[in-house]
Motif scaffolding. Sequence first.
Motif, short mmCIF file in Angstrom:
data_model
loop_
_atom_site.label_atom_id
_atom_site.label_comp_id
_atom_site.label_asym_id
_atom_site.label_seq_id
_atom_site.Cartn_x
_atom_site.Cartn_y
_atom_site.Cartn_z
N ALA A 9 -4.11 -51.44 7.31
CA ALA A 9 -3.31 -52.12 8.49
C ALA A 9 -4.23 -52.09 9.64
N SER A 10 -4.98 -51.19 10.14
CA SER A 10 -5.77 -51.41 11.29
C SER A 10 -6.93 -52.19 11.01
N ARG A 11 -7.38 -52.31 9.94
CA ARG A 11 -8.70 -53.26 9.62
C ARG A 11 -8.08 -54.73 9.61
N THR A 12 -6.86 -55.04 8.97
CA THR A 12 -6.16 -56.12 8.98
C THR A 12 -6.05 -56.90 10.57
N GLU A 13 -5.27 -55.71 11.21
CA GLU A 13 -4.85 -56.15 12.58
C GLU A 13 -6.03 -56.55 13.49
N TRP A 41 2.55 -49.82 5.67
CA TRP A 41 2.40 -50.27 6.88
C TRP A 41 2.30 -51.87 6.93
N PHE A 42 3.02 -52.34 7.91
CA PHE A 42 3.03 -53.91 8.02
C PHE A 42 2.28 -54.42 9.14
N LEU A 43 1.80 -55.48 9.13
CA LEU A 43 1.13 -56.29 10.18
C LEU A 43 2.36 -57.49 10.58
N TYR A 44 2.47 -57.44 11.95
CA TYR A 44 3.43 -58.44 12.22
C TYR A 44 2.91 -58.93 13.58
N LEU A 45 3.67 -60.41 13.69
CA LEU A 45 3.13 -61.23 14.86
C LEU A 45 4.57 -61.58 15.67
N ILE A 46 4.28 -61.51 17.15
CA ILE A 46 5.44 -61.94 17.96
C ILE A 46 5.08 -63.05 18.71
N ARG A 47 5.79 -64.06 19.03
CA ARG A 47 5.42 -65.10 19.92
C ARG A 47 6.39 -65.05 21.15
#
Length: 91
Positions: A62-66, A6-12
């Motif tokens: 991933a959920s905890r990091t999110e 799983w990946f964490l991502y950020l969108i601006r």
Amino acid sequence: MPSSEWFLYLIRCSGGQLYTGITTDVERRFSEHKSGKGAKFLRGKGPLELVFQQQVGDRSAASRTEVRVKKMSKSDKEKMIISGTIKPAQT
């Protein structure tokens, strides 16, 4: 069979807001967001820019990091984007 990575991502968004999400396929998910099929939060806030992505382990990590990243201040998220890394949540 779905990927177990799983990946964490950020969108601006165009207004500078940062959206945080998790997925097993960042490219596919970002395409969904750009086409309006992703999160309602991002609809009408384009153009969108993928500014961060990092592999963070299994779905649980991933959920905890999110959750942890969503609680961070915007300035801390900006620092994370600049550094290019975040420590995944502990299992």
